[in-house]
Enzyme design. Structure first.
Site, PDB file in Angstrom:
ATOM      1  N   ARG A  93       0.936  -1.309  -0.064  1.00 46.89           N
ATOM      2  CA  ARG A  93      -0.282  -0.126  -0.055  1.00 46.89           C
ATOM      3  C   ARG A  93       0.817   1.300  -0.009  1.00 46.89           C
ATOM      4  NH1 ARG A  93      -5.007   1.709   4.132  1.00 46.89           N
ATOM      5  NH2 ARG A  93      -5.087   3.929   3.527  1.00 46.89           N
ATOM      6  N   CYS A 169     -18.978  -2.173   0.486  1.00 43.91           N
ATOM      7  CA  CYS A 169     -18.181  -0.812   1.025  1.00 43.91           C
ATOM      8  C   CYS A 169     -18.916  -0.340   2.272  1.00 43.91           C
ATOM      9  CB  CYS A 169     -17.923   0.098  -0.001  1.00 43.91           C
ATOM     10  SG  CYS A 169     -17.238   1.394   0.498  1.00 43.91           S
ATOM     11  N   ASP A 170     -18.027  -0.072   3.139  1.00 46.26           N
ATOM     12  CA  ASP A 170     -18.848   0.690   4.492  1.00 46.26           C
ATOM     13  C   ASP A 170     -18.858   2.277   4.766  1.00 46.26           C
ATOM     14  OD1 ASP A 170     -16.182   1.278   4.886  1.00 46.26           O
ATOM     15  OD2 ASP A 170     -15.998   0.540   6.749  1.00 46.26           O
ATOM     16  N   TYR A 264     -14.757   9.967  -1.677  1.00 44.24           N
ATOM     17  CA  TYR A 264     -13.755   9.580  -2.544  1.00 44.24           C
ATOM     18  C   TYR A 264     -13.697  10.333  -3.895  1.00 44.24           C
ATOM     19  CZ  TYR A 264     -12.168   5.728   0.274  1.00 44.24           C
ATOM     20  OH  TYR A 264     -11.355   4.911   1.387  1.00 44.24           O
ATOM     21  N   ARG A 284      -0.894   7.899   3.830  1.00 43.91           N
ATOM     22  CA  ARG A 284      -1.924   7.248   4.859  1.00 43.91           C
ATOM     23  C   ARG A 284      -1.289   5.873   5.500  1.00 43.91           C
ATOM     24  NH1 ARG A 284      -5.225   7.791   8.727  1.00 43.91           N
ATOM     25  NH2 ARG A 284      -6.990   5.820   8.755  1.00 43.91           N
TER      26      ARG A 284
HETATM   27  N1  LIG Z   1     -14.810  -2.194   1.223  1.00 43.22           N
HETATM   28  C1  LIG Z   1     -14.628  -1.465   2.348  1.00 43.22           C
HETATM   29  O1  LIG Z   1     -15.173  -0.469   2.511  1.00 43.22           O
HETATM   30  C2  LIG Z   1     -13.408  -1.576   3.186  1.00 43.22           C
HETATM   31  C3  LIG Z   1     -13.282  -0.925   4.627  1.00 43.22           C
HETATM   32  C4  LIG Z   1     -12.369  -1.347   5.319  1.00 43.22           C
HETATM   33  C5  LIG Z   1     -11.272  -2.082   4.872  1.00 43.22           C
HETATM   34  N2  LIG Z   1     -11.292  -2.609   3.592  1.00 43.22           N
HETATM   35  C6  LIG Z   1     -10.173  -3.317   3.280  1.00 43.22           C
HETATM   36  O2  LIG Z   1     -10.210  -4.580   4.106  1.00 43.22           O
HETATM   37  C7  LIG Z   1      -8.753  -5.134   4.161  1.00 43.22           C
HETATM   38  C8  LIG Z   1      -8.170  -5.253   5.305  1.00 43.22           C
HETATM   39  O3  LIG Z   1      -7.514  -3.807   5.660  1.00 43.22           O
HETATM   40  P1  LIG Z   1      -6.436  -3.797   6.703  1.00 43.22           P
HETATM   41  O4  LIG Z   1      -6.139  -2.268   6.827  1.00 43.22           O
HETATM   42  O5  LIG Z   1      -7.051  -4.356   8.024  1.00 43.22           O
HETATM   43  O6  LIG Z   1      -5.413  -4.541   6.224  1.00 43.22           O
HETATM   44  P2  LIG Z   1      -4.388  -5.771   7.019  1.00 43.22           P
HETATM   45  O7  LIG Z   1      -3.019  -5.785   6.066  1.00 43.22           O
HETATM   46  O8  LIG Z   1      -4.205  -5.412   8.586  1.00 43.22           O
HETATM   47  O9  LIG Z   1      -5.110  -7.177   7.012  1.00 43.22           O
HETATM   48  C9  LIG Z   1      -5.125  -7.771   5.907  1.00 43.22           C
HETATM   49  C10 LIG Z   1      -4.754  -9.235   6.106  1.00 43.22           C
HETATM   50  O10 LIG Z   1      -4.938 -10.122   4.859  1.00 43.22           O
HETATM   51  C11 LIG Z   1      -3.920 -11.023   4.972  1.00 43.22           C
HETATM   52  N3  LIG Z   1      -3.760 -11.572   3.391  1.00 43.22           N
HETATM   53  C12 LIG Z   1      -2.957 -10.913   2.447  1.00 43.22           C
HETATM   54  N4  LIG Z   1      -3.230 -11.685   1.402  1.00 43.22           N
HETATM   55  C13 LIG Z   1      -3.998 -12.905   1.673  1.00 43.22           C
HETATM   56  C14 LIG Z   1      -4.298 -13.978   1.114  1.00 43.22           C
HETATM   57  N5  LIG Z   1      -3.996 -14.158  -0.241  1.00 43.22           N
HETATM   58  N6  LIG Z   1      -4.947 -15.012   1.739  1.00 43.22           N
HETATM   59  C15 LIG Z   1      -5.297 -14.855   2.834  1.00 43.22           C
HETATM   60  N7  LIG Z   1      -4.714 -13.811   3.571  1.00 43.22           N
HETATM   61  C16 LIG Z   1      -4.502 -12.755   2.871  1.00 43.22           C
HETATM   62  C17 LIG Z   1      -2.733 -10.326   5.294  1.00 43.22           C
HETATM   63  O11 LIG Z   1      -1.611 -11.213   5.660  1.00 43.22           O
HETATM   64  C18 LIG Z   1      -3.167  -9.449   6.555  1.00 43.22           C
HETATM   65  O12 LIG Z   1      -3.238 -10.183   7.827  1.00 43.22           O
HETATM   66  C19 LIG Z   1      -8.400  -4.232   2.902  1.00 43.22           C
HETATM   67  O13 LIG Z   1      -8.481  -4.634   1.673  1.00 43.22           O
HETATM   68  C20 LIG Z   1      -8.901  -2.967   3.127  1.00 43.22           C
HETATM   69  O14 LIG Z   1      -9.025  -2.102   1.880  1.00 43.22           O
HETATM   70  C21 LIG Z   1     -12.343  -2.479   3.076  1.00 43.22           C
HETATM   71  O1  LIG Z   2      -7.244   4.587   5.238  1.00 43.72           O
HETATM   72  P1  LIG Z   2      -7.848   3.675   5.922  1.00 43.72           P
HETATM   73  O2  LIG Z   2      -7.152   2.220   5.868  1.00 43.72           O
HETATM   74  O3  LIG Z   2      -8.108   4.082   7.467  1.00 43.72           O
HETATM   75  O4  LIG Z   2      -9.333   3.361   5.615  1.00 43.72           O
HETATM   76  C1  LIG Z   2      -9.546   3.162   4.326  1.00 43.72           C
HETATM   77  C2  LIG Z   2     -10.866   2.658   4.339  1.00 43.72           C
HETATM   78  O5  LIG Z   2     -11.778   3.610   4.435  1.00 43.72           O
HETATM   79  C3  LIG Z   2     -13.194   3.458   4.192  1.00 43.72           C
HETATM   80  O6  LIG Z   2     -13.598   2.834   5.230  1.00 43.72           O
HETATM   81  C4  LIG Z   2     -14.177   3.295   6.503  1.00 43.72           C
HETATM   82  C5  LIG Z   2     -15.125   3.923   6.744  1.00 43.72           C
HETATM   83  O7  LIG Z   2     -15.433   5.165   5.708  1.00 43.72           O
HETATM   84  C6  LIG Z   2     -15.465   4.653   7.753  1.00 43.72           C
HETATM   85  O8  LIG Z   2     -16.685   5.235   8.054  1.00 43.72           O
HETATM   86  C7  LIG Z   2     -15.227   3.736   9.033  1.00 43.72           C
HETATM   87  O9  LIG Z   2     -16.218   2.830   9.326  1.00 43.72           O
HETATM   88  O10 LIG Z   2     -13.988   3.129   8.832  1.00 43.72           O
HETATM   89  C8  LIG Z   2     -13.850   2.085   7.667  1.00 43.72           C
HETATM   90  C9  LIG Z   2     -12.766   1.568   7.632  1.00 43.72           C
HETATM   91  O11 LIG Z   2     -11.452   2.349   8.052  1.00 43.72           O
HETATM   92  C10 LIG Z   2     -13.439   2.961   2.825  1.00 43.72           C
HETATM   93  O12 LIG Z   2     -14.719   2.592   2.592  1.00 43.72           O
HETATM   94  C11 LIG Z   2     -12.630   1.538   2.645  1.00 43.72           C
HETATM   95  O13 LIG Z   2     -12.620   0.750   1.535  1.00 43.72           O
HETATM   96  C12 LIG Z   2     -11.318   1.785   2.778  1.00 43.72           C
HETATM   97  O14 LIG Z   2     -10.260   0.680   2.735  1.00 43.72           O
HETATM   98 MN   LIG Z   3     -15.028   1.047   0.767  1.00 43.74          MN
END
Ligand SMILES: NC(=O)c1ccc[n+]([C@@H]2O[C@H](COP(=O)([O-])OP(=O)(O)OC[C@H]3O[C@@H](n4cnc5c(N)ncnc54)[C@H](O)[C@@H]3O)[C@@H](O)[C@H]2O)c1
Ligand SMILES: O=P(O)(O)OC[C@H]1O[C@H](O[C@H]2[C@H](O)[C@@H](O)[C@@H](O)O[C@@H]2CO)[C@H](O)[C@@H](O)[C@@H]1O
Ligand SMILES: [Mn+2]
Length: 441
Positions: A93, A169-170, A264, A284
């Site tokens: 990242r 997505c949250d 975004y 970030r």
């Molecule tokens: N959709 C949303 O709105 C939303 C909101 C919050 C976070 N996220 C996503 O959630 C994910 C986790 O975020 P984080 O900040 O906690 O990251 P993080 O790095 O703390 O955790 C991710 C974990 O996934 C594991 N991993 C990586 N590749 C893997 C694979 N192929 N198989 C199994 N495990 C694997 C890593 O080892 C790690 O422990 C990210 O993709 C982030 O963008 C999405």
């Molecule tokens: O920069 P990060 O890793 O802190 O956050 C990136 C994520 O941001 C969004 O999710 C947020 C959400 O918008 C907020 O309201 C709260 O609930 O926390 C969430 C997770 O941090 C976004 O939707 C994700 O896709 C990003 O990964």
């Molecule tokens: Mn999102």
């Protein structure tokens, strides 16, 4: 009442404790017999796993809990797989964010070149998870948070069209919490209309359950303050950089004063501003590693050392409520209205039916059914057409291993000023991602 078996993929994620704490807090409305963690990084997951084993034993000893890096053990006998993997982890990242900034271009987790690079890493990993799920628990649903959700969703549409994967997505949920605070209501009392792509959308209507239209009040507030509120309405995103993003919604709203924007959009509409306010040496990813990651892993280590979680080191994470509600909607056929990322199929009537869009859906046992949002205006449609082409080109580039198509994706991104800058960034990204991307020809 049936008790469900949950697998959290990305067990070592910073969000895992918050999700488990939310599951434990909701056992009466969503009973659970088993929680399992799966990750491909044994050491990282073990810290979270050991701390959660202590926590769960104290709070709900009847739940069977385990953690593993073996796919068969992980995916066997599972009802819901809640996925939030980060392909390449924070190390990658950081590169996604810093490489574009070297060329004066937005460096962001899911938007622009950084999001494209992350997408190229995530597609293969997500397909692998889906295949494990279908092999070992064919009736399981995957509720996927793993980013970049738009590119992952498009890859699922093309490559796993019949799989039971729901991409979510949250961000809209988090912003709705802020809107509820602004109009002095509870989030569950608000009903919205929304259209867009993931991390690229607009609310066209916000009403309360009695039908009172709240748009005018919200537009007036947000045109002055963005989504900045007096009170903390979430446990996450109180960092200065996110507060700045909530504030910037004011300027996004100015580009179309009729609709409430997803925050975004700032990366596409104000990229020059974003770059000017970025520190190319501290992005970030650095903030998250020093903040959320440190906080969560310190809390886990404190629980392990004390042998108890009774001091409340792990918080319930607001972010997790959406995924629990979604699992309930599928499990109990609740037909709750929720925003999901789904194939358009006419929901936005003047937009590509084969695009993955984010719209309100009715969610029940058969998954999400999109609600028609009608025609969208030319400004939003034009922006979305450009962005959806980027997302489709990334998936095509991954499938065909095509340098040309990936370059086109970068050129088309509204965050990138020219084909030559796109090429320079792409060549750097290829070098940085050689352990993760298919080799391009
Ligand atoms: N959709 C949303 O709105 C939303 C909101 C919050 C976070 N996220 C996503 O959630 C994910 C986790 O975020 P984080 O900040 O906690 O990251 P993080 O790095 O703390 O955790 C991710 C974990 O996934 C594991 N991993 C990586 N590749 C893997 C694979 N192929 N198989 C199994 N495990 C694997 C890593 O080892 C790690 O422990 C990210 O993709 C982030 O963008 C999405
Ligand atoms: O920069 P990060 O890793 O802190 O956050 C990136 C994520 O941001 C969004 O999710 C947020 C959400 O918008 C907020 O309201 C709260 O609930 O926390 C969430 C997770 O941090 C976004 O939707 C994700 O896709 C990003 O990964
Ligand atoms: Mn999102």
């Amino acid at each position: 009442m049936k008790k469900y078996s949950i697998l959290i993929a990305g067990g070592g994620s910073t969000y895992t404790p918050g999700i488990v704490m939310m599951l434990l807090d909701n056992l009466e409305r969503f009973p659970i017999r088993s929680i399992r963690l799966y990750d491909n990084d044994e050491k990282r997951q073990e810290i979270i796993g050991r701390a959660l084993a202590i926590t769960i034993k104290e709070v709900a000893p009847s739940i069977s809990f385990s953690y593993t890096i073996d796919p068969e053990t992980a995916f066997t006998d599972v009802d819901f797989c809640m996925a939030h993997i980060r392909s390449g982890k924070y190390e990658m990242r950081e590169k996604d964010e810093k490489i574009p900034l070297k060329y004066g271009v937005v460096g962001q987790e899911t938007c622009g070149p950084g999001g494209i690079a992350y997408g190229m890493r995530s597609i293969g990993d997500m397909l692998e998870l889906i295949d494990f799920m279908e092999k070992y628990s064919p009736n399981c649903w995957m509720l996927n948070y793993s980013n970049p959700a738009s590119i992952v969703a498009e890859a699922c549409r093309v490559l796993r069209p019949n799989s039971k994967v729901l991409n979510i997505c949250d961000m809209p949920v988090g912003t709705l919490r802020r809107m509820a605070y602004i109009v002095n209501r509870e989030p569950k009392d608000l009903e919205v209309k929304y259209f867009g792509l993931n991390h690229f959308g607009w609310w066209t209507s916000v009403k309360d359950k009695d039908g009172t239209d709240l748009m005018e009040e919200l537009l007036a507030y947000i045109s002055e303050n963005g989504y900045l509120t007096q009170k903390a309405v979430e446990t996450q995103h109180m960092d200065a950089s996110w507060q700045e993003t909530h504030k910037k919604a004011k300027d996004i709203l100015a580009t179309d004063p009729a609709y409430l924007p997803n925050t975004y959009l700032k990366y596409y509409l104000y990229p020059d501003y974003v770059v000017k306010h970025s520190n190319p040496n501290y992005t970030r990813a650095n903030e998250v590693m020093a903040g959320r990651e440190k906080h969560v892993f310190d809390a886990a280590k404190a629980i392990i050392e004390a042998g108890t979680a009774k001091s409340g080191e792990f918080d319930i994470d607001n972010h997790a409520l959406f995924i629990v509600d979604l699992a309930r909607a599928i499990a109990y056929n609740t037909h709750e209205r929720m925003l999901c990322i789904v194939e358009n199929k006419g929901a936005i009537s003047n937009f590509d039916p084969y695009a993955m869009v984010e719209v309100p859906c009715i969610v029940g046992s058969n998954g999400p059914e999109p609600l028609v949002q009608g025609e969208i205006p030319l400004f939003e449609k034009g922006l979305m057409e450009q962005q959806v082409a980027v997302e489709k080109l990334v998936v095509q580039a991954w499938i065909e291993k095509s340098y040309q198509k990936l370059w086109q994706a970068l050129i088309l991104s509204k965050t990138v000023p020219s084909a030559s800058v796109a090429k320079q960034i792409l060549d750097d990204l290829i070098e940085a991602n050689k352990d993760y991307w298919p080799e391009l020809n």
